[in-house]
Design a protein around this motif. Structure first.
Motif, mmCIF file in Angstrom:
data_model
loop_
_atom_site.group_PDB
_atom_site.id
_atom_site.type_symbol
_atom_site.label_atom_id
_atom_site.label_comp_id
_atom_site.label_asym_id
_atom_site.label_seq_id
_atom_site.Cartn_x
_atom_site.Cartn_y
_atom_site.Cartn_z
ATOM 1 N N GLN A 34 7.919 17.424 10.439
ATOM 2 C CA GLN A 34 6.895 18.153 9.693
ATOM 3 C C GLN A 34 6.752 19.576 10.188
ATOM 4 O O GLN A 34 6.507 20.490 9.422
ATOM 5 C CB GLN A 34 5.553 17.428 9.826
ATOM 6 C CG GLN A 34 5.311 16.483 8.695
ATOM 7 C CD GLN A 34 4.248 15.475 9.002
ATOM 8 O OE1 GLN A 34 3.705 15.439 10.112
ATOM 9 N NE2 GLN A 34 3.933 14.647 8.042
ATOM 10 N N ASN A 75 3.674 -3.847 3.807
ATOM 11 C CA ASN A 75 2.864 -3.083 4.769
ATOM 12 C C ASN A 75 3.630 -1.884 5.307
ATOM 13 O O ASN A 75 3.122 -0.763 5.340
ATOM 14 C CB ASN A 75 2.458 -3.976 5.943
ATOM 15 C CG ASN A 75 1.280 -4.844 5.577
ATOM 16 O OD1 ASN A 75 0.569 -4.534 4.609
ATOM 17 N ND2 ASN A 75 1.082 -5.927 6.298
ATOM 18 N N HIS A 108 4.126 0.874 2.696
ATOM 19 C CA HIS A 108 2.959 1.729 2.413
ATOM 20 C C HIS A 108 2.646 2.653 3.571
ATOM 21 O O HIS A 108 2.260 3.803 3.363
ATOM 22 C CB HIS A 108 1.757 0.868 2.039
ATOM 23 C CG HIS A 108 1.847 0.369 0.632
ATOM 24 N ND1 HIS A 108 1.512 1.155 -0.441
ATOM 25 C CD2 HIS A 108 2.290 -0.794 0.119
ATOM 26 C CE1 HIS A 108 1.723 0.481 -1.552
ATOM 27 N NE2 HIS A 108 2.201 -0.720 -1.243
ATOM 28 N N ARG A 109 2.835 2.199 4.783
ATOM 29 C CA ARG A 109 2.605 3.071 5.937
ATOM 30 C C ARG A 109 3.632 4.209 5.925
ATOM 31 O O ARG A 109 3.317 5.351 6.220
ATOM 32 C CB ARG A 109 2.742 2.250 7.224
ATOM 33 C CG ARG A 109 2.264 2.987 8.435
ATOM 34 C CD ARG A 109 0.749 3.145 8.358
ATOM 35 N NE ARG A 109 0.256 4.067 9.371
ATOM 36 C CZ ARG A 109 0.274 5.383 9.238
ATOM 37 N NH1 ARG A 109 0.750 5.937 8.146
ATOM 38 N NH2 ARG A 109 -0.215 6.159 10.185
ATOM 39 N N TRP A 129 5.080 5.407 3.338
ATOM 40 C CA TRP A 129 4.749 6.325 2.243
ATOM 41 C C TRP A 129 3.679 7.315 2.651
ATOM 42 O O TRP A 129 3.743 8.483 2.316
ATOM 43 C CB TRP A 129 4.295 5.537 1.022
ATOM 44 C CG TRP A 129 5.436 4.927 0.281
ATOM 45 C CD1 TRP A 129 6.748 4.961 0.628
ATOM 46 C CD2 TRP A 129 5.358 4.206 -0.941
ATOM 47 N NE1 TRP A 129 7.506 4.294 -0.288
ATOM 48 C CE2 TRP A 129 6.672 3.813 -1.276
ATOM 49 C CE3 TRP A 129 4.315 3.832 -1.789
ATOM 50 C CZ2 TRP A 129 6.973 3.083 -2.404
ATOM 51 C CZ3 TRP A 129 4.606 3.100 -2.930
ATOM 52 C CH2 TRP A 129 5.934 2.721 -3.237
ATOM 53 N N THR A 130 2.685 6.846 3.367
ATOM 54 C CA THR A 130 1.626 7.786 3.764
ATOM 55 C C THR A 130 2.182 8.849 4.704
ATOM 56 O O THR A 130 1.690 9.967 4.737
ATOM 57 C CB THR A 130 0.458 7.084 4.470
ATOM 58 O OG1 THR A 130 0.994 6.323 5.523
ATOM 59 C CG2 THR A 130 -0.346 6.226 3.537
ATOM 60 N N GLU A 131 3.193 8.498 5.464
ATOM 61 C CA GLU A 131 3.747 9.483 6.392
ATOM 62 C C GLU A 131 4.680 10.457 5.682
ATOM 63 O O GLU A 131 4.662 11.648 5.967
ATOM 64 C CB GLU A 131 4.515 8.789 7.519
ATOM 65 C CG GLU A 131 3.636 8.179 8.570
ATOM 66 C CD GLU A 131 2.678 9.161 9.207
ATOM 67 O OE1 GLU A 131 3.082 10.296 9.488
ATOM 68 O OE2 GLU A 131 1.506 8.788 9.407
ATOM 69 N N TYR A 146 6.098 10.590 1.829
ATOM 70 C CA TYR A 146 5.419 10.903 0.572
ATOM 71 C C TYR A 146 5.369 9.632 -0.251
ATOM 72 O O TYR A 146 6.137 8.707 0.001
ATOM 73 C CB TYR A 146 6.133 12.036 -0.186
ATOM 74 C CG TYR A 146 7.555 11.756 -0.583
ATOM 75 C CD1 TYR A 146 7.859 11.186 -1.818
ATOM 76 C CD2 TYR A 146 8.603 12.077 0.263
ATOM 77 C CE1 TYR A 146 9.157 10.923 -2.168
ATOM 78 C CE2 TYR A 146 9.910 11.821 -0.080
ATOM 79 C CZ TYR A 146 10.181 11.243 -1.306
ATOM 80 O OH TYR A 146 11.482 10.976 -1.658
ATOM 81 N N GLN A 147 4.503 9.598 -1.215
ATOM 82 C CA GLN A 147 4.359 8.406 -2.032
ATOM 83 C C GLN A 147 5.663 8.158 -2.778
ATOM 84 O O GLN A 147 6.155 9.028 -3.485
ATOM 85 C CB GLN A 147 3.205 8.576 -3.016
ATOM 86 C CG GLN A 147 1.836 8.483 -2.374
ATOM 87 C CD GLN A 147 1.578 7.115 -1.774
ATOM 88 O OE1 GLN A 147 1.764 6.108 -2.435
ATOM 89 N NE2 GLN A 147 1.159 7.082 -0.519
#
Lengths: 1213, 379
Positions: free
Chosen positions: A175, A204, A207-208, A210-212, A214-215
């Motif tokens: 990032q 699980n 989704h974790r 994805w939050t890190e 991008y969706q």
């Protein structure tokens, strides 16, 4: 029911559609038009009317906002035509299956098996794509370095365990340094026995992830292992995803050149290493160049080692090239190349002047000795013409064994080149000069080419030569051979000359006949002063003539690439031929067989140099080796009427200290009084003649041609343009011009016409394009188009220039396989080399090699468990670099002051200032406290961005000076203890001070005694117990520590144990020092004695005066009645009881009666009141009526009175 | 284990002699490379740096922050480690040995890359025969820089007072906004000259001088184009400097907005032979014709400025058509190679036989180094 009964049996008659008639026509019409919006508007105009202008504006704005949000600032697309391989970094915690995955992917793409994955592995994955795999180990240094160069990250996650800290650390690193493409890969999925838990875990984790990222980020599942490999189908799918993936350009990567090194060779002299094992090493590093153009002699940073100046850069033939021809079919086995020198794949690797053969491990010790003989043989066999120039420029020739090597640059200096010792012929070789006769011979040689060739047939050498570069054979070569033959036959020491020169001489004719035939007069220029003294005159003439010649050639040629190539070939041949001339006889030469190859390098080097000199074009004039030359002429010479050569002359200091003015003095030869001179610039003015395509008259005519043909519809008359006539006329003109070769013209005529037509069409098309959808074009579109144009220009400009020349103008372009030579690398780099660790050469921009103060915005990472302390050393990853530095944290006050902070705020950004490498603003960075070892906690301490660079800092620290009043007058006090001398006070005169209780004041003047005391005035009288303080700001300096993390220099296996400067806390902990705090500052248990308040005493007099309410009450509260005063309880007799009961009953009855009577009475009274009210009301009404009546009468009377008074005054009187 | 890694790799450059002094200092400042100049007039009777060079160094010191300048006792060796360009409001009294143009040329090259926009007030000689005058720079250098994307309302050069050599007393205010990047340009077609403008100035002499200059200059130029207008500028009183003199600056503007200029000013009082205004006007007009003959999109004294801005552009191809390269420019190209490792592709364009467009032209092509202004602050 009956409906149900009827339908199945009896079918209703179908609707008959009309196919003709007015109804059908109407319907058809309707269908044709369709129900457009327009239609709807007509039918229901109210629904489309503007209800609210404000709302309409809002919706419009919103739609525009949405549209604009989609725009990105357009960038010029600078990706090269043949891009470098895509860097795929495979990361993950240990034992997650990284190597296995790489192995599987390589097998999938190339059908080859690789054992140990060490270093980058480059493969050809498709017709247009190459991939470089690199495995990232668990060291945070490696993670940081690879995140900066990655195009795609395969993030391996052990599903049976879940996410590990490394994964998140890596994501955070990404990032900061620009987010490359990230694809998650879940492994160890076969460890789940229960299908439901597997699904749940997958979800699980997804989704974790994805939050890190991008969706919707891609997460791959590798379900299980088959014989120690992943399932073929899954790997294949992953491979497909990789090979179609698109990448976004990252800012840092696109603005800096970088190389992920896939090969390293130590070039240091072994003897030096033997005598001094710790000596600095010269190392050549290889890899694909990525990012942007790399300039020679630039600066690079090697993360983990330091900053270095590149000694030399060359490009090499691509070891892992894409297939040349674009075919429809898939790659064949041969084209699926694999290149991984560090992993020992490739066997034989070529350097520009050496070949390395990889031998199995048992032979490693003998490698040096064994390779040597084979090297030479192979080297002489490999096809080398591609990089000849580069080789020659960098190669070294040792004239005597044990003597210092001769660099080509040394040779280039000039005079030394004149006499080079040739070990072959055992004599000094000198340059030779062609005679006049020779020139003529050669000038007419095109005819007797053939004989020459035939003659030379017998030469053994020539044959070999031919074998070597048959395809390169050109007429020049033939010329040269013929020439060489002639030389041999006629004069042994006859000088060979360049054909160019010869031609030049021919053109210039007899006037320059006496010009000495030195092909390259530059040589003479570079000769020592005394040598060239007498030759000066002649040389000058030759030089200038030559130059103009060259210019003409160039302008005709439009690009000098071809020409140069020719030159090169020519000179190559010439070196051969010169060799011949030098050799006593050719027979001897042939007898020696392969001997000619030994001198090949040297010869070629000479040839190259001569070729360089023989092409005195503008580039050479400006950039050639002239700068270093000792030039003897004191007058600026004019070349081709165009250039004045200005050469800084070392010998003449007057020149070196000349006048520094940008003014360009006019050419003395131009006499602007002459008519012809004036005529020579006539067309520069709008009044002059215009070009064909811009001339107004011609353009008008053209329009006539194009739009001339039309039919007047009213009259039916057809107008014709006069195309034919005009063209005819032109042709006629042409014909008239050259009558004699009319036939020739006729042939060309069609061509010309065709060309003209094409041009015209092109122009029309352009005009149409310019006009077409012009009104839709927004600023954004224009910008995009501009960028597009620039990109096209960038591609086209050097597209047809050969690489050798191109790299000089552009620098080395991304996608090239380059070799960088770096001298003075620390010896640990070589001795502790570990191919598992990436070596990155990061190019640095213009002033990025300097150090200065950096001001940045920083935020402690929310997952880092401690706040950071000012002046605690911190390791930063910024740009290419990783370094330790000492930051000072600060925050900006409302007035722009940077106030020092002791610690970073917990959840807020703050400023930080460091002493470090100059890096462009807007570059992100991350900070870690230490890079050594692995800890359970999250390691990234802070992230941020560079805001400003400067050579000074403006951080201040708050400082409170404290003093105490020792004498207090009304509002004036004498304060002591704040300063020590009168001088100090004098500096602070007029400064505002304050007491802790908030009384403000000002320093007035120093007092003589005690020293440092002063008089101050305050807004109120102070108390002796007051503390006076003066708030001041003290500038702080940032410690100048810049300590690069040299993790790559550590011994293998300990590379993750770099430890730099320790923090104060660590130091104290390590040395066992305990802080001895000020006892006053210690916390002690607070013991509070219960507070006792005295009674309030009110004087007697005052008590008397007080009202009763406020008087102190003397009465004591009633105590308990003593037992003797308590009355005994009564015990009744039965009779008494009876009496009492009766009395109670009677009284109850009585009470009831009374109550009843009371209510009755109450009701009656109420009624009475109502009555009374009514009466009162009636009375009031009556009175009101009466009063009204009275007033009316009174009013009438008044009116009458006033009326009479108005008109009847005279009557009354 | 950790040895000598603390020093950065940037090596300095070394030169001999004070020739092209400005170029070296300016390029050093822009590239951040140290420079050492040795043997400055070491064999001269009066060795070392001259006053005007010292004045230039002082000016550089004013616009930068953190520069290190070391000069040895005799002034024959100069070491310059550039700091960061700071900008801001600067006032400088230029040495009278050289005109303001000498200093201004350096400032023009540096001004777009400062931390804050520059407002420089330079005092001294505004017009002398040796350096490009402020009038010429105003009419040619500024429009040239605008083509590279350096424009905006703050971009201006104002001649407040005019001061002729040798007395000086002139004043110029130069303001320039700051840019982060420079645009690549394609100036390959100069197009035809549409008009000629000029300024004939005279101070502390008869105002009629200017009119006489205009008259004679028009006489020469009228053969080519009718659209000529030469302003006469006679400054009086405090604005007229300390020495008498007069001169003419001519500018030819083409359809594509490139400017070619020529100028001539009277010899400083007490030096050389005095020149009649008529002669001066005629000679200046001929100089302009010479300039037109050289041609190109940039006039000969601004060649180096154009090349510098091309060099500092983004990593795209830039092209500029120039007239013959002046010695100053050739040296500048060499210096660019030294400081930025950038070489220009140089092609000669010969006019065809029937064209009457002056001499040969040179097409300079380069790929910019992708320079970005590292001094500018972001918020």
């Amino acid at each position: 029911d009956d409906f149900m009964e009827r339908t199945p049996f009896k079918e209703q008659k179908r609707h008959q559609q009309k196919h003709s008639g007015p109804k059908a026509e109407r319907k058809k019409l309707k269908k044709q038009e369709g129900s457009t919006e327009e239609d709807g508007r007509k039918r229901n105009p109210k629904a489309f009317s503007v209800q609210s202008a404000v709302r309409m504006a809002k919706t419009f704005h919103r739609s525009q906002d949405i549209k604009t949000k989609k725009h990105h600032i357009p960038h010029v697309d600078r990706t090269p035509l043949e891009p470098p391989p895509i860097v795929i970094v495979v990361v993950g915690p240990p034992k997650v299956g990284k190597s296995t995955l790489i192995r599987c992917l390589i097998k999938n793409f190339t059908r080859q098996k690789l054992g140990d994955i060490c270093g980058p592995v480059t493969i050809v994955s498709g017709k247009k794509r190459r991939l470089t795999f690199m495995e990232c180990n668990n060291d945070i240094n490696t993670m940081i370095d690879l995140a900066k160069v990655a195009d795609l990250v395969l993030m391996l996650i052990d599903a049976s365990f879940g996410f590990e800290m490394e994964t998140f650390e890596f994501l955070n690193i990404c990032q900061v340094h620009g987010f490359p493409r990230i694809m998650g890969v879940l492994t160890h999925l076969d460890s789940f026995k229960n299908n439901k838990t597997l699904r749940k875990t997958k979800k699980n984790l997804k989704h974790r992830f994805w939050t890190e990222v991008y969706q919707g980020a891609k997460l791959f599942y590798l379900s299980g292992m088959v014989y120690g490999e992943y399932q073929i189908q899954e790997v294949k799918n992953l491979g497909r995803f990789i090979s179609v993936m698109k990448f976004r350009p990252l800012v840092w990567q696109t603005s800096h050149p970088y190389v992920l090194v896939d090969r390293m060779e130590d070039l240091t002299d072994p003897e030096r290493v033997r005598t001094d094992p710790k000596c600095d090493r010269t190392v050549s590093l290889y890899g694909y160049l990525r990012g942007t153009h790399l300039k020679n002699k630039g600066q690079v940073h090697i993360p983990g080692v330091g900053d270095f100046q590149v000694a030399d850069v060359n490009f090499l033939p691509d070891p892992c090239a894409l297939p040349e021809a674009q075919k429809k079919r898939a790659l064949n086995e041969k084209e699926r190349l694999l290149y991984a020198p560090m992993a020992g794949v490739g066997g034989v690797v070529y350097d520009k002047d050496a070949v390395y053969i990889d031998l199995p491990a048992s032979h490693v010790n003998q490698q040096q000795e064994e390779v040597r003989p084979t090297t030479e043989l192979v080297q002489s066999l490999i096809d080398t013409h591609a990089t000849l120039d580069a080789k020659m420029a960098a190669s070294k020739v040792s004239l005597f064994s044990g003597s210092a090597t001769l660099d080509s640059t040394d040779v280039e200096e000039g005079p030394r080149e004149e006499c080079v010792w040739d070990p072959n012929t055992q004599r000094k070789r000198r340059k030779v000069v062609f005679t006049e006769k020779e020139e003529e011979d050669v000038s007419g040689s095109s005819d007797d080419d053939e004989d020459g060739d035939v003659d030379s047939e017998d030469g053994d050498q020539e044959e070999q030569e031919e074998d070597e570069d048959e395809d390169n054979l050109s007429t020049f070569l033939k010329d040269a051979r013929a020439e060489s033959d002639e030389t041999e036959k006629t004069v042994t020491d006859a000088p060979p000359a360049k054909k160019q020169k010869v031609e030049g001489g021919k053109k210039r004719g007899e006037e320059s006949a006496e010009v000495p035939a030195f092909a390259d007069s530059e040589d003479d220029l570079e000769m020592s002063e005394e040598e060239s003294e007498e030759e000066g005159e002649n040389v000058r003439a030759g030089d200038s003539g030559h130059c103009s010649e060259e210019d003409e050639e160039e302008s005709g040629d439009d690009d000098d690439g071809e020409e140069e190539e020719d030159d090169k070939e020519e000179s190559e041949d010439e070196s051969m031929e010169e060799d011949d001339a030098a050799g006593a006889t050719m027979k001897k030469q042939t007898a020696r067989g392969l001997r000619w190859k030994e001198g090949l390098q040297q010869k070629a080097s000479e040839a190259f140099l001569r070729q360089q000199k023989a092409a005195p074009n503008l580039r050479k004039l400006v950039y050639g080796s002239v700068v270093e030359a000792d030039d003897s002429d004191d007058e600026e010479q004019e070349l081709g009427g165009l250039f004045r050569v200005s050469r800084p002359q070392n010998s003449k200091k007057s020149q070196a200290n000349g006048v520094d003015s940008s003014r360009f003095d006019p050419d003395a030869s131009h006499n602007w009084d002459l008519e012809e001179m004036l005529n020579s610039i006539r067309d520069c003015f709008v009044t002059g003649k215009w070009e064909e395509d811009q001339d107004a008259a011609t353009l008008l005519k053209e329009d006539e041609e194009l739009y001339g043909d039309f039919e007047d519809l009213e009259t039916g008359k057809v107008h014709k343009g006069q195309t034919g006539e005009q063209d005819q006329a032109e042709n006629d003109e042409d014909d008239a011009d050259d009558d004699d070769n009319e036939s020739l013209v006729k042939v060309d005529d069609d061509e010309v016409q065709k060309k003209k037509r094409l041009e015209k069409k092109q122009r029309l098309k352009e005009r149409f394009n310019a006009e077409y959808d012009d009104e839709d074009a927004t600023y954004f579109d224009d910008l995009k188009e501009e960028m597009q144009k620039q990109a096209e220009l960038n591609r086209a400009e050097f597209a047809d220039v050969d690489d050798e020349t191109r790299v000089q103008y552009e620098g080395f372009r991304p996608g090239m396989y380059v070799r960088l030579e770096i001298s003075s690398l620390p010896c640990e780099f070589v001795t502790n080399f570990d191919p598992h660790y990436p070596i990155i050469l990061g190019g640095l921009g213009a002033s990025e090699g300097n150090v200065g103060y950096l001001q940045m915005r920083l935020k402690k990472h929310r997952w880092y468990h401690r706040i950071l302390k000012t002046r605690d050393p911190l390791i930063l990853s910024l740009g290419w670099r990783r370094f330790q530095t000492i930051p000072l944290y600060h925050i900006e006050d409302h007035n722009g002051r940077h106030r020092l902070l002791k610690y970073t705020p917990q959840h807020m950004h703050c400023g930080a200032s460091i002493w470090g490498p100059v890096t462009p603003q807007g570059t992100g960075f991350l900070a870690v406290q230490s890079v050594a070892g692995t800890k359970a906690n999250f390691r990234i301490a802070a992230t941020g961005v560079i805001l400003d660079l400067d050579k000074s800092v403006t951080i201040v620290k708050k400082l409170k000076l404290i003093g105490y009043p020792y004498k207090i007058f009304k509002n004036t006090s004498f304060i002591k203890g704040m300063f020590n001398t009168v001088l100090e006070v004098a500096k602070f005169e007029g400064a505002s001070v304050r007491t802790v209780s908030g009384v403000r004041g000002q320093i007035k003047k120093a007092l003589s005694t005690p020293p440092g005391a002063y008089r101050a005035t305050f807004e109120d009288r102070l108390l002796m117990s007051d503390v006076v303080f003066l708030r001041s700001w003290y500038p702080v300096s940032v410690p100048q520590l810049y300590n690069p993390v040299t993790s790559l220099l550590l011994p293998a296996g300990q590379k993750d144990s770099w430890a730099g400067m320790r923090t104060l806390g660590q130091l104290k902990h390590d040395l066992g020092i305990r802080n001895k705090p000020n006892t006053d500052s210690l916390y002690k248990p607070v013991v509070r004695a219960p507070r006792h308040f005295n009674r309030l005493h009110i004087p007697k007099e005052l008590q008397k005066a007080l009202p009763f309410k406020s008087k102190p009450k003397q009465q004591q509260p009633k105590g308990k009645t003593p037992r003797d005063l308590q009355r005994p309880s009564v015990i009744r007799e039965p009779h008494e009881k009876k009496v009492a009961a009766l009395l109670l009953a009677l009284s109850t009855v009585h009470n009831h009666k009374r109550k009843k009577a009371h209510t009755a009475q109450h009701a009656k009274h109420k009624e009475f009141l109502q009555q009374k009210e009514k009466l009162e009301e009636a009375k009031l009404k009556r009175q009101k009526e009466a009063r009204k009546k009275l007033y009316r009468i009174q009013g009438q009377v008044d009116q009458k009175k006033s009326r009479s008074s108005l008109k009847g005054a005279p009557q009354d009187d | 284990v950790c040895r000598n890694n603390n020093n950065m790799a940037s090596h300095g450059l070394a030169y001999d002699g004070c020739n092209f002094f400005r170029q070296r200092l300016v390029l050093s400042t822009l590239s951040g490379k140290r420079v050492k100049i040795k043997n400055i007039r070491s064999k001269d009777d009066n060795p070392g740096l001259r006053d005007f060079e010292a004045s230039l160094i002082r000016l550089l010191d004013k616009v930068t922050n953190g520069s290190i300048i070391e000069i040895n006792q005799t002034g024959t060796v100069l070491f310059y480690q550039p700091g960061l360009l700071y900008g801001g409001s600067v006032e400088h009294d230029c040495n009278l040995q050289r005109s303001v143009g000498y200093y201004l040329e350096a400032l023009l090259m540096l001004a777009p890359f400062m931390k804050t926009s520059l407002k420089a007030t330079l005092r001294g000689v505004t017009n002398d025969p040796r350096d490009p005058t402020v009038d010429m720079l105003k009419s040619t250098a500024l429009p040239l820089m605008k083509k590279f994307g350096i424009d905006g309302e703050g971009f201006d050069l104002k001649v407040v007072k005019r001061g002729m050599a040798p007395g000086g007393g002139g004043e110029v205010v130069f303001t320039c906004p700051v840019r982060r990047t420079i645009r690549p340009v394609q100036l390959t077609d100069p197009a035809k000259i549409k008009r000629i403008r000029g300024v004939a100035y005279s101070v502390r002499v008869s105002p009629q001088m200017a009119n006489r200059i205009v008259e004679s200059a028009r006489g020469v130029l009228n053969q080519f184009i009718p659209d000529i207008y030469i302003y006469t500028d006679h400054m009086k009183g405090a604005n007229s400097g300390k020495s008498p003199g007069f001169g003419l600056t001519l500018v030819a503007e083409t359809l594509n907005g490139s400017f070619l200029s020529a100028e001539m000013s009277s010899m400083p009082q007490g030096q050389g032979d005095p020149k009649l205004p008529e002669d001066l006007g005629r000679d200046c007009a001929k100089l302009l014709l010479e300039e037109v003959h050289r041609g190109g999109c940039v006039d000969s004294s601004n060649q180096s400025l154009a090349l510098l801005l091309m060099t500092l552009g983004q990593q795209d191809v830039s092209k500029v058509l120039l007239g013959p390269l002046s010695p100053y420019t050739i040296e500048f190209l060499r210096h660019i190679r030294d400081f930025f490792q950038l070489m220009f592709k140089i092609e000669v364009q010969k006019p065809s036989e029937d064209e009457r467009k002056g001499g040969d032209k040179v097409l300079m092509t380069c790929v910019g180094v992708g320079y970005s202004n590292i001094n500018k602050t972001i918020k």
